[in-house]
Design a protein around this motif. Structure first.
Motif, PDB file in Angstrom:
ATOM      1  N   ASP A 252       1.180  -1.055   0.140  1.00 16.18           N
ATOM      2  CA  ASP A 252       0.086  -0.067   0.572  1.00 16.18           C
ATOM      3  C   ASP A 252       0.849   1.660  -0.248  1.00 16.18           C
ATOM      4  O   ASP A 252       0.473   2.286  -0.103  1.00 16.18           O
ATOM      5  CB  ASP A 252      -1.184   0.061   0.951  1.00 16.18           C
ATOM      6  CG  ASP A 252      -0.602  -0.314   2.916  1.00 16.18           C
ATOM      7  OD1 ASP A 252       1.162  -0.161   2.617  1.00 16.18           O
ATOM      8  OD2 ASP A 252      -1.547  -0.179   3.396  1.00 16.18           O
ATOM      9  N   ARG A 253       2.164   1.450   0.114  1.00 14.17           N
ATOM     10  CA  ARG A 253       2.966   2.553   0.391  1.00 14.17           C
ATOM     11  C   ARG A 253       4.234   2.009  -0.121  1.00 14.17           C
ATOM     12  O   ARG A 253       4.715   0.802   0.704  1.00 14.17           O
ATOM     13  CB  ARG A 253       2.723   3.456   1.325  1.00 14.17           C
ATOM     14  CG  ARG A 253       2.986   2.541   3.387  1.00 14.17           C
ATOM     15  CD  ARG A 253       2.850   2.940   4.219  1.00 14.17           C
ATOM     16  NE  ARG A 253       2.516   2.716   5.461  1.00 14.17           N
ATOM     17  CZ  ARG A 253       2.033   3.176   6.612  1.00 14.17           C
ATOM     18  NH1 ARG A 253       2.187   4.592   6.602  1.00 14.17           N
ATOM     19  NH2 ARG A 253       2.519   2.506   7.249  1.00 14.17           N
ATOM     20  N   ALA A 254       5.769   3.086   0.029  1.00 14.87           N
ATOM     21  CA  ALA A 254       6.452   2.660  -0.137  1.00 14.87           C
ATOM     22  C   ALA A 254       7.429   4.090   0.330  1.00 14.87           C
ATOM     23  O   ALA A 254       7.134   5.026  -0.182  1.00 14.87           O
ATOM     24  CB  ALA A 254       7.311   1.903  -1.849  1.00 14.87           C
ATOM     25  N   ARG A 255       8.602   3.606   0.537  1.00 20.36           N
ATOM     26  CA  ARG A 255       9.678   4.561   1.282  1.00 20.36           C
ATOM     27  C   ARG A 255      10.512   4.030  -0.284  1.00 20.36           C
ATOM     28  O   ARG A 255      11.247   3.828   0.050  1.00 20.36           O
ATOM     29  CB  ARG A 255       9.529   5.076   2.063  1.00 20.36           C
ATOM     30  CG  ARG A 255      11.064   5.851   2.599  1.00 20.36           C
ATOM     31  CD  ARG A 255      11.257   5.896   3.639  1.00 20.36           C
ATOM     32  NE  ARG A 255      12.708   7.217   4.083  1.00 20.36           N
ATOM     33  CZ  ARG A 255      12.159   7.877   5.475  1.00 20.36           C
ATOM     34  NH1 ARG A 255      10.890   7.916   6.595  1.00 20.36           N
ATOM     35  NH2 ARG A 255      12.660   8.824   5.779  1.00 20.36           N
ATOM     36  N   GLU A 256      10.630   6.192  -1.189  1.00 16.52           N
ATOM     37  CA  GLU A 256      11.501   5.269  -1.840  1.00 16.52           C
ATOM     38  C   GLU A 256      12.981   6.518  -1.981  1.00 16.52           C
ATOM     39  O   GLU A 256      13.029   7.496  -1.834  1.00 16.52           O
ATOM     40  CB  GLU A 256      11.334   5.748  -3.691  1.00 16.52           C
ATOM     41  CG  GLU A 256      10.282   4.639  -3.845  1.00 16.52           C
ATOM     42  CD  GLU A 256       9.340   4.214  -4.651  1.00 16.52           C
ATOM     43  OE1 GLU A 256       9.500   3.684  -5.752  1.00 16.52           O
ATOM     44  OE2 GLU A 256       9.448   6.119  -5.152  1.00 16.52           O
ATOM     45  N   VAL A 257      13.863   5.990  -2.418  1.00 13.44           N
ATOM     46  CA  VAL A 257      15.916   7.089  -2.646  1.00 13.44           C
ATOM     47  C   VAL A 257      15.176   7.172  -4.248  1.00 13.44           C
ATOM     48  O   VAL A 257      15.218   5.695  -4.352  1.00 13.44           O
ATOM     49  CB  VAL A 257      16.560   6.677  -1.822  1.00 13.44           C
ATOM     50  CG1 VAL A 257      17.498   8.122  -2.296  1.00 13.44           C
ATOM     51  CG2 VAL A 257      16.282   6.507   0.525  1.00 13.44           C
ATOM     52  N   VAL A 258      15.803   8.463  -4.893  1.00 12.60           N
ATOM     53  CA  VAL A 258      15.463   8.953  -5.458  1.00 12.60           C
ATOM     54  C   VAL A 258      16.513   9.638  -6.352  1.00 12.60           C
ATOM     55  O   VAL A 258      17.276  11.080  -5.664  1.00 12.60           O
ATOM     56  CB  VAL A 258      14.072   9.695  -6.341  1.00 12.60           C
ATOM     57  CG1 VAL A 258      13.951   9.722  -8.335  1.00 12.60           C
ATOM     58  CG2 VAL A 258      12.492   8.756  -5.891  1.00 12.60           C
TER      59      VAL A 258
END
Length: 162
Positions: free
Chosen positions: A70-76
Motif C-alpha cells: 500500500d506504500r513505499a519509501r523510496e530514495v530517488v
C-alpha cells in the motif's frame, strides 16, 4: 522470495502525437514525476517528499491505490539527461530511462521503465507467479504510457515549459 525483473519500452513521439516532446521536456517531466508521482502513474495515490539533499537525492513516500503493497519509501536519484533511479526500502528498484533510436530524431526517442520487484510471497514456477507476471507486465506498460501521456498534457497546459 522471488524477484520479478522486467522492462517495457514505448516510443515517446509515435506518429501523429502532438505536441512532439523533446528530450529536455521529457527530462523535466521525470523531475516533476519525482515529486508528484500521482500525476504520472495511475496506481500511485499520493507522493510526499520527505527530504531532498543539495545534490538532488530525494527521499519520498508514495501510497498506492493497488499493488503488492500500500506504500513505499523510496530514495530517488536522477542521472541527467538519461535516467532516474527509484530504490525502495525492501530492495525493489525501478529505473526510468530516456533513450534514442538509431536515427537520433525526436520520432525515435524512447522511454523504458525497468523493474526489479521483490515479491516475498511468491514461489517461482507456480500458477500465482504466472498470474503476477502478467499483472506486473500490465503495470509496467501502463506506467510508461501514462507517464508519456501526462508529460504531453503538461507541455500543453504549461506545467512543463522546457
Amino acid at each position: 522470495m522471488v524477484n520479478i525483473n522486467l522492462s517495457y519500452t514505448s516510443k515517446i513521439n509515435p506518429s501523429g502525437a502532438t505536441p512532439v516532446l523533446t528530450r529536455a521536456q521529457v527530462w523535466a517531466g521525470l523531475q516533476r514525476k519525482i515529486r508528484f508521482a500521482q500525476e504520472f502513474v495511475p496506481v500511485i495515490e499520493s507522493c510526499q517528499v520527505l527530504e531532498e539533499t543539495d545534490d538532488g537525492v530525494v527521499t519520498r513516500e508514495v501510497r498506492f491505490r493497488e499493488g503488492p503493497k500500500d506504500r513505499a519509501r523510496e530514495v530517488v536519484r536522477g542521472f541527467w539527461p538519461s535516467w532516474v533511479d527509484f530504490e525502495q526500502e525492501d530492495g525493489t528498484r525501478i529505473r526510468n530511462t530516456i533513450s534514442e533510436g538509431p536515427s537520433g530524431d525526436l520520432d525515435d526517442l524512447k522511454m523504458t521503465y525497468s523493474f526489479e520487484w521483490r515479491v516475498p510471497h511468491l514461489q517461482e514456477e507456480s500458477e500465482e507467479f504466472e498470474k503476477e507476471m502478467k499483472r506486473f507486465k500490465g503495470m509496467a506498460k501502463g506506467a510508461v504510457e501514462s507517464s508519456i501521456e501526462a508529460m504531453r498534457e503538461m507541455v500543453k497546459d504549461g506545467r512543463i515549459k522546457e
